[in-house]
Design an enzyme around this catalytic site. Structure first.
Site, PDB file in Angstrom:
ATOM      1  N   SER A  96     -10.024  -1.109   7.131  1.00  0.00           N
ATOM      2  CA  SER A  96      -9.366  -0.956   5.680  1.00  0.00           C
ATOM      3  C   SER A  96      -8.445  -2.006   5.370  1.00  0.00           C
ATOM      4  O   SER A  96      -7.867  -1.886   4.078  1.00  0.00           O
ATOM      5  CB  SER A  96      -8.518   0.526   5.719  1.00  0.00           C
ATOM      6  OG  SER A  96      -9.457   1.270   5.718  1.00  0.00           O
TER       7      SER A  96
ATOM      8  N   SER B  85      -9.564   1.941   2.900  1.00  0.00           N
ATOM      9  CA  SER B  85      -8.330   2.645   1.962  1.00  0.00           C
ATOM     10  C   SER B  85      -7.503   1.639   1.411  1.00  0.00           C
ATOM     11  O   SER B  85      -6.535   1.926   0.561  1.00  0.00           O
ATOM     12  CB  SER B  85      -7.758   3.454   2.970  1.00  0.00           C
ATOM     13  OG  SER B  85      -7.163   2.744   4.198  1.00  0.00           O
TER      14      SER B  85
ATOM     15  N   LYS C  95       0.881  -1.076  -0.028  1.00  0.00           N
ATOM     16  CA  LYS C  95       0.063  -0.094   0.108  1.00  0.00           C
ATOM     17  C   LYS C  95       0.901   1.284  -0.019  1.00  0.00           C
ATOM     18  O   LYS C  95       2.013   1.314   0.612  1.00  0.00           O
ATOM     19  CB  LYS C  95      -0.920   0.043   1.268  1.00  0.00           C
ATOM     20  CG  LYS C  95      -1.846   1.103   1.113  1.00  0.00           C
ATOM     21  CD  LYS C  95      -2.984   0.743   2.727  1.00  0.00           C
ATOM     22  CE  LYS C  95      -3.976   1.877   2.732  1.00  0.00           C
ATOM     23  NZ  LYS C  95      -4.710   1.683   3.838  1.00  0.00           N
TER      24      LYS C  95
END
Length: 537
Positions: A223, A199, A118
């Site tokens: 998330s 997210s 990420k």
């Protein structure tokens, strides 16, 4: 703050990779859907253990695997917007892994395995770490995040950075999950005009669409697990402190953690075994010392559900499709020998979920200011500078939604020694932990089961997320700092949109949850490869 000279050039380069950042997901074209098969190996259905065997027997190499994923990203990413950049050193690192295997053997189950991170996880190589914002695009972190150090030491190949909700979805109350200025709108590979939730949506989409073997997401209030649930992945939000946050762009040190997103429980167990560990830069990891050397692959037992007691929590919301999948899951658990106690309660939890947000605002201001202060580069010095940057570049950073959450956080003191803040945080964490602990003890539970997500909603960058009938227990587990494992469990009434089920346990009960999730996975075999439909009929 003056505009960095590199911004216009890198803006163009990023938009070329990500696709048109301003496009609504509903306008996305149907991508090519060639199956992810390499040298006769269906990459969608193998585990990292299978890949290790293939590389040990010279049927496959890390270089070939890495090249395959880089090519697949180039093909599919213009429709998915799941990856913001690839690592220019990935192929070189893969060749080095192949040499390591040839000369000394593999270092473990992640040797030569391509991993996407990420884009809020620091890497000290030629990649960027930006949390999806151009405000950080010119910077280079001084060191790898601790979890990245662990991945590299285990032989994993850092393939690149996955798209995310900008600033991990903590900038606006009207945001669209999966949208960032750098990467545009991430699209769900099952139905492209649908959202991927949370997210870590880029990480989850990349896993589901076979853009990497495994990915890493981060989780403050769901998330990791919600994106995994909406894309038919396995996701683990570990206990707070089991995985270091050192080198991860923060929201709240009281709830943040990183965790694996994979296509099967085996891979999640392998990744968690590697990224866990005690980090001197993250004091929260000290409590994990007795647990941080566990081999979670040893927890993979097909018969693990027999004799276990599972409580079902229905307080996370009500959705008809999720209810149907929950009923089927309960039936499977009972068939596998588990005792299911339906409608268990988590007393006081809803009061916390309605009230703890002001504490998170204080924590964000405190933690993001500290991160920016220790990160070298020509970026805004603090939260006030980030707000000013967004205002100065509103056409790029705020074309659809604003920064109300940033402004609310800036209006706080950011002082974690404030007694009012400390009282609120202590009440929130203690209340939720007591609710879980009392429910576990009263009912003699091994885990609590709850739907992870409702079916993915139609994405609208203009209107933000559709939070009606949002179901799941991810937020209570996050506030408590307790682990949450989601596994594929079923689909919506169309038979297309995935719905996951979460197994939640007490702190540091990851081995138990992995055993239960693996047993359910091996008995149900629910997961299917993405369909890449442009929309539902």
């Amino acid at each position: 703050m003056r505009t960095p000279r590199w911004l216009p050039v890198l803006l163009v380069a990023t938009l070329v990779l990500a696709g048109t950042a301003q496009a609504n997901a509903a306008t996305t074209n149907h991508p090519p859907t060639a199956p992810p098969v390499l040298h006769g190996i269906d990459l969608d259905n193998v585990t990292v253990l299978d890949l290790q065997h293939a590389m040990d027997t010279h049927r496959l190499s890390s270089a070939a695997l890495t090249t395959f994923y880089l090519n697949r990203i180039r093909t599919l990413n213009p429709s998915l917007h799941a990856v913001v950049e690839t690592n220019p050193d990935a192929l070189k690192d893969a060749l080095a892994s192949d040499q390591q295997r040839q000369r000394h053997g593999g270092r473990g189950p992640l040797e030569g395995i391509p991993v996407l991170l990420k884009d809020n996880i620091d890497t000290a190589d030629r990649e960027h770490t930006t949390a999806g914002s151009f405000a950080l695009l010119g910077d280079k972190p001084a060191r790898d995040a601790f979890l990245v150090q662990r991945l590299r030491a285990a032989g994993a190949i850092i393939l690149g950075k996955a798209n995310l909700s900008e600033w991990a979805n903590f900038r606006s109350t009207h945001s669209s999950s999966g949208w960032s200025a750098r990467g545009g709108q991430t699209n769900n590979p099952y139905v492209l005009d649908r959202n991927a939730c949370g997210s870590s949506s880029g990480s989850a989409v990349a896993t589901a669409a076979d853009l990497a073997t495994v990915t890493i997401g981060t989780d403050t209030a769901g998330s990791v697990v919600c994106p995994a649930g909406t894309t038919d992945d396995v996701g683990i939000r570990p206990s707070l402190g089991l995985v270091s946050r050192g080198g991860v762009v923060p929201i709240s040190a009281q709830q943040d953690t990183a965790g694996p997103i994979t296509r099967n429980v085996t891979d999640a167990a392998a990744v968690l075994s590697v990224i866990q560990g005690v980090d001197p830069r993250d004091p929260m990891t000290a409590a994990a010392a007795p647990f941080a050397n566990r081999d979670y692959l040893a927890a993979l037992r097909p018969g693990a559900l027999r004799g276990k007691r599972i409580g079902v929590w229905r307080g996370g919301g009500d959705n008809p499709d999720a209810d149907v999948v929950l009923a089927a899951t309960i039936a499977t658990l009972r068939r596998l020998g588990a005792t299911v106690i339906d409608n268990v309660d988590l007393p006081g939890v809803q009061d916390v979920l309605d009230s703890y947000f002001p504490a998170a605002l204080v924590e964000f201001k405190h933690d993001i200011n500290a991160y920016l202060a220790e990160t070298p580069g020509n970026h805004p010095a603090d939260l006030a500078g980030l707000i000013a940057f967004n205002q100065a570049h509103a056409d790029v950073e705020m074309p659809y939604f604003a920064q109300e959450t940033f402004e609310q956080a800036q209006a706080t003191s950011g002082d974690e020694s404030d007694p009012a803040y400390q009282q609120l945080r202590a009440w929130a964490t203690t209340t939720v932990r007591n609710a879980f602990d009392s429910t576990f003890a009263t009912n003699r539970l091994d885990a609590i089961l709850a739907p992870t997500n409702k079916p993915a909603w139609v994405t609208s960058v203009q209107n933000g997320d559709d939070l009606t009938d949002l179901t799941g227990a991810s937020e209570p587990a996050a506030v408590a700092g307790y682990p949450d494992l989601t596994v594929p469990a079923g689909y919506d009434s169309h038979g297309v949109l995935p719905i996951g089920m979460s197994f939640i346990g007490g702190r540091f009960s990851e081995s138990t949850l992995i055993s239960l999730g693996y047993a359910f996975e091996q008995a149900s075999h629910v997961r299917r490869a993405p369909t890449f439909l442009p929309t539902l009929p």
